[in-house]
Design a protein around this motif. Sequence first.
Motif, PDB file in Angstrom:
ATOM      1  N   LYS A 150       0.668  -1.309   0.119  1.00 19.14           N
ATOM      2  CA  LYS A 150       0.046   0.135  -0.047  1.00 19.14           C
ATOM      3  C   LYS A 150       0.997   1.133   0.044  1.00 19.14           C
ATOM      4  CE  LYS A 150      -2.336  -2.189   3.246  1.00 19.14           C
ATOM      5  NZ  LYS A 150      -3.065  -2.372   4.466  1.00 19.14           N
ATOM      6  N   ILE A 151       1.878   1.300   0.617  1.00 18.32           N
ATOM      7  CA  ILE A 151       2.987   2.261   0.866  1.00 18.32           C
ATOM      8  C   ILE A 151       3.563   2.490  -0.551  1.00 18.32           C
ATOM      9  CG2 ILE A 151       5.064   3.162   1.863  1.00 18.32           C
ATOM     10  CD1 ILE A 151       3.967   2.020   4.337  1.00 18.32           C
ATOM     11  N   VAL A 152       3.849   1.278  -1.275  1.00 20.03           N
ATOM     12  CA  VAL A 152       4.557   1.338  -2.332  1.00 20.03           C
ATOM     13  C   VAL A 152       3.603   2.204  -3.563  1.00 20.03           C
ATOM     14  CG1 VAL A 152       5.432   0.015  -4.527  1.00 20.03           C
ATOM     15  CG2 VAL A 152       6.000  -0.361  -2.141  1.00 20.03           C
ATOM     16  N   GLY A 153       2.360   1.769  -3.370  1.00 17.97           N
ATOM     17  CA  GLY A 153       1.381   2.294  -4.377  1.00 17.97           C
ATOM     18  C   GLY A 153       1.344   3.799  -4.061  1.00 17.97           C
ATOM     19  N   ALA A 154       1.280   4.198  -2.928  1.00 14.16           N
ATOM     20  CA  ALA A 154       1.052   5.639  -2.624  1.00 14.16           C
ATOM     21  C   ALA A 154       2.318   6.279  -3.011  1.00 14.16           C
ATOM     22  CB  ALA A 154       0.828   5.761  -1.143  1.00 14.16           C
ATOM     23  N   ILE A 155       3.556   5.897  -2.913  1.00 16.17           N
ATOM     24  CA  ILE A 155       4.494   6.660  -3.299  1.00 16.17           C
ATOM     25  C   ILE A 155       4.646   6.736  -4.832  1.00 16.17           C
ATOM     26  CG2 ILE A 155       7.164   6.325  -3.515  1.00 16.17           C
ATOM     27  CD1 ILE A 155       7.247   5.010  -0.726  1.00 16.17           C
ATOM     28  N   GLY A 156       4.055   5.671  -5.530  1.00 10.29           N
ATOM     29  CA  GLY A 156       4.109   5.695  -7.028  1.00 10.29           C
ATOM     30  C   GLY A 156       3.086   6.892  -7.477  1.00 10.29           C
ATOM     31  N   VAL A 157       2.062   6.975  -6.864  1.00 12.16           N
ATOM     32  CA  VAL A 157       1.035   7.847  -7.435  1.00 12.16           C
ATOM     33  C   VAL A 157       1.631   9.410  -6.806  1.00 12.16           C
ATOM     34  CG1 VAL A 157      -1.184   8.818  -6.562  1.00 12.16           C
ATOM     35  CG2 VAL A 157      -1.086   6.550  -6.996  1.00 12.16           C
ATOM     36  N   MET A 158       2.076   9.484  -5.626  1.00 14.07           N
ATOM     37  CA  MET A 158       2.678  10.691  -5.298  1.00 14.07           C
ATOM     38  C   MET A 158       3.825  11.179  -6.233  1.00 14.07           C
ATOM     39  SD  MET A 158       1.097  12.234  -3.147  1.00 14.07           S
ATOM     40  CE  MET A 158       2.082  13.487  -2.876  1.00 14.07           C
ATOM     41  N   LEU A 159       4.845  10.094  -6.798  1.00 13.91           N
ATOM     42  CA  LEU A 159       5.994  10.578  -7.785  1.00 13.91           C
ATOM     43  C   LEU A 159       5.150  11.047  -9.090  1.00 13.91           C
ATOM     44  CD1 LEU A 159       8.973  10.340  -7.953  1.00 13.91           C
ATOM     45  CD2 LEU A 159       8.731   8.103  -8.655  1.00 13.91           C
ATOM     46  N   ALA A 160       4.234  10.134  -9.337  1.00 12.62           N
ATOM     47  CA  ALA A 160       3.626  10.392 -10.917  1.00 12.62           C
ATOM     48  C   ALA A 160       2.938  11.894 -10.850  1.00 12.62           C
ATOM     49  CB  ALA A 160       2.513   9.692 -11.305  1.00 12.62           C
ATOM     50  N   LEU A 161       2.123  12.247  -9.679  1.00  8.56           N
ATOM     51  CA  LEU A 161       1.762  13.542  -9.371  1.00  8.56           C
ATOM     52  C   LEU A 161       2.950  14.648  -9.255  1.00  8.56           C
ATOM     53  CD1 LEU A 161      -0.934  14.969  -8.807  1.00  8.56           C
ATOM     54  CD2 LEU A 161      -0.487  14.797  -6.541  1.00  8.56           C
ATOM     55  N   LEU A 162       3.920  14.465  -8.496  1.00  8.02           N
ATOM     56  CA  LEU A 162       4.966  15.396  -8.599  1.00  8.02           C
ATOM     57  C   LEU A 162       5.613  15.788  -9.646  1.00  8.02           C
ATOM     58  CD1 LEU A 162       6.557  14.501  -5.104  1.00  8.02           C
ATOM     59  CD2 LEU A 162       5.219  16.572  -5.705  1.00  8.02           C
ATOM     60  N   THR A 163       5.758  14.643 -10.665  1.00 10.87           N
ATOM     61  CA  THR A 163       6.206  14.851 -11.971  1.00 10.87           C
ATOM     62  C   THR A 163       5.300  15.977 -12.761  1.00 10.87           C
ATOM     63  OG1 THR A 163       6.753  12.697 -12.038  1.00 10.87           O
ATOM     64  CG2 THR A 163       6.943  13.887 -14.296  1.00 10.87           C
ATOM     65  N   GLY A 164       3.865  15.880 -12.531  1.00 10.13           N
ATOM     66  CA  GLY A 164       3.177  16.830 -13.204  1.00 10.13           C
ATOM     67  C   GLY A 164       3.325  18.269 -12.633  1.00 10.13           C
ATOM     68  N   ILE A 165       3.266  18.250 -11.481  1.00  9.48           N
ATOM     69  CA  ILE A 165       3.528  19.704 -10.689  1.00  9.48           C
ATOM     70  C   ILE A 165       4.851  20.344 -11.252  1.00  9.48           C
ATOM     71  CG2 ILE A 165       3.689  20.457  -8.501  1.00  9.48           C
ATOM     72  CD1 ILE A 165       1.403  18.440  -7.509  1.00  9.48           C
ATOM     73  N   GLY A 166       5.943  19.171 -11.238  1.00  4.90           N
ATOM     74  CA  GLY A 166       7.331  19.888 -11.675  1.00  4.90           C
ATOM     75  C   GLY A 166       6.950  20.612 -13.066  1.00  4.90           C
ATOM     76  N   ALA A 167       6.331  20.088 -14.052  1.00 13.48           N
ATOM     77  CA  ALA A 167       6.091  20.743 -15.256  1.00 13.48           C
ATOM     78  C   ALA A 167       5.600  21.930 -14.898  1.00 13.48           C
ATOM     79  CB  ALA A 167       5.409  20.143 -16.199  1.00 13.48           C
ATOM     80  N   VAL A 168       4.522  22.218 -13.969  1.00 11.34           N
ATOM     81  CA  VAL A 168       3.859  23.493 -13.829  1.00 11.34           C
ATOM     82  C   VAL A 168       4.857  24.492 -13.093  1.00 11.34           C
ATOM     83  CG1 VAL A 168       2.043  24.564 -12.415  1.00 11.34           C
ATOM     84  CG2 VAL A 168       1.574  22.534 -13.514  1.00 11.34           C
ATOM     85  N   VAL A 169       5.802  24.144 -12.383  1.00 11.55           N
ATOM     86  CA  VAL A 169       6.743  24.855 -11.638  1.00 11.55           C
ATOM     87  C   VAL A 169       7.575  25.140 -12.748  1.00 11.55           C
ATOM     88  CG1 VAL A 169       8.824  24.820  -9.901  1.00 11.55           C
ATOM     89  CG2 VAL A 169       6.598  23.717  -9.316  1.00 11.55           C
ATOM     90  N   ALA A 170       7.873  24.373 -13.804  1.00  8.03           N
ATOM     91  CA  ALA A 170       9.044  24.985 -14.870  1.00  8.03           C
ATOM     92  C   ALA A 170       7.959  25.920 -15.845  1.00  8.03           C
ATOM     93  CB  ALA A 170       9.495  23.872 -15.619  1.00  8.03           C
ATOM     94  N   ASP A 171       6.993  26.413 -15.504  1.00  6.85           N
ATOM     95  CA  ASP A 171       6.183  27.130 -16.293  1.00  6.85           C
ATOM     96  C   ASP A 171       5.823  26.518 -17.578  1.00  6.85           C
ATOM     97  OD1 ASP A 171       4.579  29.704 -16.773  1.00  6.85           O
ATOM     98  OD2 ASP A 171       6.576  30.578 -17.685  1.00  6.85           O
ATOM     99  N   ALA A 172       5.307  25.262 -17.509  1.00  7.99           N
ATOM    100  CA  ALA A 172       4.814  24.385 -18.531  1.00  7.99           C
ATOM    101  C   ALA A 172       3.308  24.033 -18.168  1.00  7.99           C
ATOM    102  CB  ALA A 172       6.052  23.443 -19.062  1.00  7.99           C
ATOM    103  N   PRO A 173       2.495  23.464 -19.279  1.00 10.52           N
ATOM    104  CA  PRO A 173       1.210  23.002 -18.742  1.00 10.52           C
ATOM    105  C   PRO A 173       1.409  21.583 -17.923  1.00 10.52           C
ATOM    106  CG  PRO A 173       1.111  23.469 -21.027  1.00 10.52           C
ATOM    107  CD  PRO A 173       2.704  23.641 -20.587  1.00 10.52           C
TER     108      PRO A 173
ATOM    109  N   THR B 244       3.674  18.183 -18.912  1.00  3.34           N
ATOM    110  CA  THR B 244       4.124  18.261 -19.919  1.00  3.34           C
ATOM    111  C   THR B 244       5.987  17.811 -19.821  1.00  3.34           C
ATOM    112  OG1 THR B 244       3.313  20.350 -20.562  1.00  3.34           O
ATOM    113  CG2 THR B 244       5.605  20.273 -21.403  1.00  3.34           C
ATOM    114  N   GLN B 245       6.288  17.164 -20.819  1.00  2.62           N
ATOM    115  CA  GLN B 245       7.639  16.461 -20.706  1.00  2.62           C
ATOM    116  C   GLN B 245       8.777  17.294 -20.736  1.00  2.62           C
ATOM    117  OE1 GLN B 245       8.121  12.378 -22.210  1.00  2.62           O
ATOM    118  NE2 GLN B 245      10.266  13.154 -23.235  1.00  2.62           N
ATOM    119  N   VAL B 246       9.666  17.336 -19.876  1.00  6.35           N
ATOM    120  CA  VAL B 246      10.654  18.197 -19.739  1.00  6.35           C
ATOM    121  C   VAL B 246      12.074  17.531 -19.909  1.00  6.35           C
ATOM    122  CG1 VAL B 246      12.081  19.873 -18.378  1.00  6.35           C
ATOM    123  CG2 VAL B 246       9.549  19.702 -18.184  1.00  6.35           C
TER     124      VAL B 246
END
Length: 140
Positions: free
Chosen positions: A69-92, A95-97
Amino acid sequence: MKFSDLIMQTAAKVLVFMIVTFSIYILFAGHNNPGGGFIGGLITASALTLLYVAFDVDTVHEIIPIDFKIVGAIGVMLALLTGIGAVVADAPFLTQVYWYEDLPLLGKTGLGSALVFDLGVYLAVVGTTMTIIRSISEDM
């Protein structure tokens, strides 16, 4: 009842190594070829399920003391943070960077955020699938 089959247990040890190695290849090849985090995660879950079939639940839990359950939660958070990282980089969102690093033995290598997203999906799929399989096996 404890299941004991020496041939199946020995074969499972070898096959799990081969299956997990293949799933990691599928994970890393996914952003350029067919594959990725979802398929790689399912392949890893099938390898772990083979361990549950060859050995009993308690033995596998002693060998791999991971709360999926913790592994799954870490995976979801990692995928979500990847998307948020694009927003921080001023991209939609999502968006792949790309960035380039000079890695030892590999030279100048392009790294992309899609790999981090795929790793998050991989962990989410393994965590979710194994949580479901363990829940079903404990009910029997």
